[in-house]
Design an enzyme around this catalytic site. Structure first.
Site, PDB file in Angstrom:
ATOM      1  N   GLY A  69       0.791  -1.217   0.000  1.00 21.83           N
ATOM      2  CA  GLY A  69       0.000   0.000   0.000  1.00 21.83           C
ATOM      3  C   GLY A  69       0.822   1.264   0.000  1.00 21.83           C
ATOM      4  N   ASN A 152      -7.275   4.410   8.803  1.00 21.13           N
ATOM      5  CA  ASN A 152      -6.602   3.239   9.346  1.00 21.13           C
ATOM      6  C   ASN A 152      -6.570   3.206  10.864  1.00 21.13           C
ATOM      7  OD1 ASN A 152      -4.699   5.495   8.972  1.00 21.13           O
ATOM      8  ND2 ASN A 152      -3.176   4.095   9.821  1.00 21.13           N
ATOM      9  N   GLN A 180      -7.323   0.032   3.848  1.00 18.68           N
ATOM     10  CA  GLN A 180      -8.118  -0.505   4.958  1.00 18.68           C
ATOM     11  C   GLN A 180      -9.510  -0.917   4.516  1.00 18.68           C
ATOM     12  OE1 GLN A 180      -7.070  -1.286   7.926  1.00 18.68           O
ATOM     13  NE2 GLN A 180      -5.029  -0.383   7.730  1.00 18.68           N
ATOM     14  N   HIS A 200      -1.507  -7.611   2.368  1.00 18.96           N
ATOM     15  CA  HIS A 200      -1.378  -8.193   3.716  1.00 18.96           C
ATOM     16  C   HIS A 200      -2.503  -7.800   4.657  1.00 18.96           C
ATOM     17  CE1 HIS A 200       0.458  -4.808   6.182  1.00 18.96           C
ATOM     18  NE2 HIS A 200       0.456  -4.300   4.960  1.00 18.96           N
ATOM     19  N   CYS A 324       2.580   1.776  11.153  1.00 20.85           N
ATOM     20  CA  CYS A 324       3.629   2.536  10.470  1.00 20.85           C
ATOM     21  C   CYS A 324       4.171   3.661  11.337  1.00 20.85           C
ATOM     22  CB  CYS A 324       3.101   3.095   9.155  1.00 20.85           C
ATOM     23  SG  CYS A 324       2.705   1.804   7.956  1.00 20.85           S
TER      24      CYS A 324
END
Length: 377
Positions: A69, A152, A180, A200, A324
């Site tokens: 992404g 997210n 998402q 993922h 992240c």
């Protein structure tokens, strides 16, 4: 252990592993090679591209396979904006302050390196952006509007149709970050000019993803070399990853409505239990327009990290927000943009249920209450 951090990553589904395994073993060819082994790989890549395009509502030639992404978002924002700069001298981008780091860092790059102006359209206390305010921010030199379909951290779902109407009226490309949203929300027919996804989050391996971008939208590549992916992303394609992504996306789409309804009901029962049992709990994000699998709270007077550690001691794995941004001591930029005080934002905990999750919401809410109480909330 109860894993409730599916917004960060999910395990590879058995069906996905089975589908990709041949392309990691005996069918290992380079799809650019002009022999039988290479042609087998090329055929599998073309088939995966077609399958992904079908779910996303794009043409097969619109799909660019990426490493995930983050790369898909970078290619959308930098690629479309720089192409607009080169072709039409456009130097303005519109987004919001609650976007994923891959979007905010990309627009920061455009500012620093290429002199772009960036408008961050504010969101309300639930994390919603008003399409009318997006429209008011558009200028004659706007190159791109880029907004997350679903957030997210708090799970708030934006008005994709309203944003697309604004973009079309002003003839500005719209990029929706659907990382998402994929598997939980409809992806086809949104009216977006570009859409990014990550494997993922869907049961495919980490390091797989795609950007779908309409053929009419010029894109400047970030990677140069052999001209793969129709010149938009050079480098030997990850055939096994593309097959895995296509398989996981199809499975998630097939299960989306039934599983979303079931998980949404579980989430609502869990949210109700937490709010009833923990006086300090505050739900973050929109109470209705949210992803089925996302429940996020602040627990004023506690330490979010301490609550997470206590939950894990009790066998529940969750997170404080975006993976992240893990390791940062700063409060969530998403919560701050929603008007939540910094000291309260530091107490945030996010629970994200994966497809197939089956947990008793009452017992889970009790574990949260006990964990908050144990750390002094």
């Amino acid at each position: 252990m109860l894993y409730l951090d599916s917004a960060a990553t999910t395990p590879v589904r058995p069906e996905v592993l089975e589908a990709m395994l041949p392309f990691l073993t005996d069918r290992f060819g380079n799809p650019s090679s002009h022999h039988t082994v290479g042609e087998q790989a090329a055929a599998a890549l073309d088939d995966a591209r077609r399958r992904v395009a079908t779910v996303l509502g794009f043409r097969p030639g619109d799909v660019v396979f990426t490493s995930g992404g983050t790369e898909a978002d970078n290619l959308a924002i930098k690629g479309i904006a720089v192409a607009a700069l080169v072709n039409d001298a456009k130097r303005h981008v519109v987004t919001t302050p609650i976007e994923h780091e891959s979007i905010l860092a990309s627009v920061d790059y455009l500012q620093r390196v290429h002199g772009f102006d960036v408008t961050l359209v504010p969101v309300d206390g639930d994390g919603l952006v008003d399409p009318a305010e997006v429209a008011a921010s558009v200028r004659d030199d706007t190159a791109l509007i880029s907004i997350g379909y679903a957030n997210n951290e708090v799970g708030t779902v934006q008005d994709a149709a309203g944003l697309a109407a604004v973009a079309h009226e002003h003839r500005v490309p719209l990029h929706l970050d659907a990382v998402q949203a994929a598997g939980w929300l409809p992806l086809s027919g949104l009216g977006a000019d570009a859409l990014s996804i990550a494997g993922h989050k869907l049961g495919a391996p980490q390091g797989t993803g795609a950007l779908a971008v309409r053929g009419r939208v010029p894109v400047e590549p970030l990677l140069h070399g052999g001209g793969q992916e129709r010149g938009r992303r050079s480098g030997t394609e990850n055939v096994a990853g593309a097959v895995a992504l296509a398989t996981a996306l199809e499975l998630a789409e097939r299960e989306r409505e039934a599983d979303g309804a079931r998980i949404g009901a579980l989430r609502d029962a869990f949210i109700g239990g937490v709010l009833a049992a923990v006086p300090a709990a505050r739900l973050t994000g929109h109470p209705v327009r949210r992803l089925p699998g996302t429940a996020s709270f602040t627990f004023a007077g506690t330490s979010g990290e301490a609550v997470l550690l206590e939950l894990e001691r009790r066998g529940v794995v969750s997170s404080s927000g975006s993976a992240c941004a893990a390791g940062s001591d700063e409060p969530s930029h998403v919560l701050l943009a929603m008007g939540i005080e910094p000291e309260v934002a530091q107490t945030a905990v996010r629970f994200t249920f994966g497809h197939g999750a089956d947990v008793p919401p009452e017992a889970l809410a009790a574990a949260v209450a006990a964990s908050v109480a144990a750390v002094g909330g």
